[in-house]
Design a protein around this motif. Structure first.
Motif, PDB file in Angstrom:
ATOM      1  N   ARG A 159      47.727   4.078   8.180  1.00 38.70           N
ATOM      2  CA  ARG A 159      46.992   5.285   7.587  1.00 38.70           C
ATOM      3  C   ARG A 159      46.943   5.096   6.170  1.00 38.70           C
ATOM      4  O   ARG A 159      47.591   4.417   5.446  1.00 38.70           O
ATOM      5  CB  ARG A 159      47.736   6.450   7.924  1.00 38.70           C
ATOM      6  CG  ARG A 159      48.905   6.718   7.179  1.00 38.70           C
ATOM      7  CD  ARG A 159      49.421   8.282   7.525  1.00 38.70           C
ATOM      8  NE  ARG A 159      50.594   8.338   6.954  1.00 38.70           N
ATOM      9  CZ  ARG A 159      51.168   8.510   5.674  1.00 38.70           C
ATOM     10  NH1 ARG A 159      50.013   8.271   4.816  1.00 38.70           N
ATOM     11  NH2 ARG A 159      52.417   8.580   5.247  1.00 38.70           N
ATOM     12  N   GLU A 160      45.951   5.853   5.619  1.00 37.85           N
ATOM     13  CA  GLU A 160      45.720   5.622   4.159  1.00 37.85           C
ATOM     14  C   GLU A 160      47.093   6.750   3.529  1.00 37.85           C
ATOM     15  O   GLU A 160      47.078   7.702   4.126  1.00 37.85           O
ATOM     16  CB  GLU A 160      44.494   6.771   3.903  1.00 37.85           C
ATOM     17  CG  GLU A 160      43.904   6.616   2.479  1.00 37.85           C
ATOM     18  CD  GLU A 160      42.750   7.012   2.105  1.00 37.85           C
ATOM     19  OE1 GLU A 160      42.336   7.480   0.922  1.00 37.85           O
ATOM     20  OE2 GLU A 160      41.687   7.336   3.244  1.00 37.85           O
TER      21      GLU A 160
ATOM     22  N   ASP B 223      42.844   2.412   4.043  1.00 41.99           N
ATOM     23  CA  ASP B 223      44.229   1.894   5.038  1.00 41.99           C
ATOM     24  C   ASP B 223      44.569   0.514   4.570  1.00 41.99           C
ATOM     25  O   ASP B 223      44.916  -0.100   5.238  1.00 41.99           O
ATOM     26  CB  ASP B 223      44.163   2.258   6.271  1.00 41.99           C
ATOM     27  CG  ASP B 223      43.067   1.573   6.944  1.00 41.99           C
ATOM     28  OD1 ASP B 223      42.204   0.931   6.305  1.00 41.99           O
ATOM     29  OD2 ASP B 223      42.993   1.615   8.131  1.00 41.99           O
TER      30      ASP B 223
END
Length: 179
Positions: free
Chosen positions: A109-110, A134
């Motif tokens: 995920r970011e 990401d």
């Protein structure tokens, strides 16, 4: 059919958690995926699927892999458009001629700004990094093997991911572009 790349984390490293690429390709075909190809021994598989949701594909692969091999390897699935952006968004174009010094860490995920800030505080050597969505791009001028920053990166960032050198990134981008 849509093209995807599955990136496995932690297989065939240091003689541990061995998965033969021929067996991994066969595994993908058994699951109904088409045009399956692998790249190097570290767990990179390019394939086509009718499914378009990477979350569904990831869960399908993860569950089946864990059951088949009896251990967990984090699997990150990305589509062709995402992979094209990975290459295009490279903030270090001046390094591409030396692909052993440039790496991309594909993240689950970011990261938050707090997580990225914590990492920036630890980046005190010759390395430099930039996070775009990401993906964490890492320039390690002395190579990844000599980078103290690369050693602490996963436990400092605390966002699961898997690292690939730029040569692998370009090879996978070319492979998925042919799907």
């Amino acid at each position: 059919m849509n093209g995807f790349v599955a990136l496995f984390s932690g297989i065939n490293v240091g003689g541990n958690r061995i998965v033969k690429m021929a067996e991994l390709r066969a595994f993908f075909e058994e699951l109904g995926f088409a045009d399956v190809a692998s790249y190097v021994q570290s767990g990179n598989v390019v394939f086509c699927a009718a499914q378009t949701d990477v979350t569904v594909l990831t869960k399908t692969l993860q569950d089946a892999f864990d059951k088949r091999w009896g251990f967990h390897s984090r699997i990150l699935v990305r589509d062709a458009a995402w992979f094209a952006r990975l290459v295009t968004d490279n903030p270090y174009p001046e390094i591409v001629d030396d692909p052993t010094k440039l790496h991309a860490m594909v993240l689950e995920r970011e990261p938050t700004s707090e997580e990225t800030g914590r990492l920036a505080e630890k980046c005190t050597g010759p390395e430099r990094f930039e996070v775009k969505g990401d993906v964490l791009y890492l320039h390690a001028p002395d190579g990844l093997g000599k980078s103290k920053f690369a050693e602490i990166l996963p436990r400092t960032l605390k966002v699961p991911g898997t690292m690939r050198n730029w040569r692998s990134v370009l090879a996978l981008a070319e492979m998925i572009g042919q799907r």
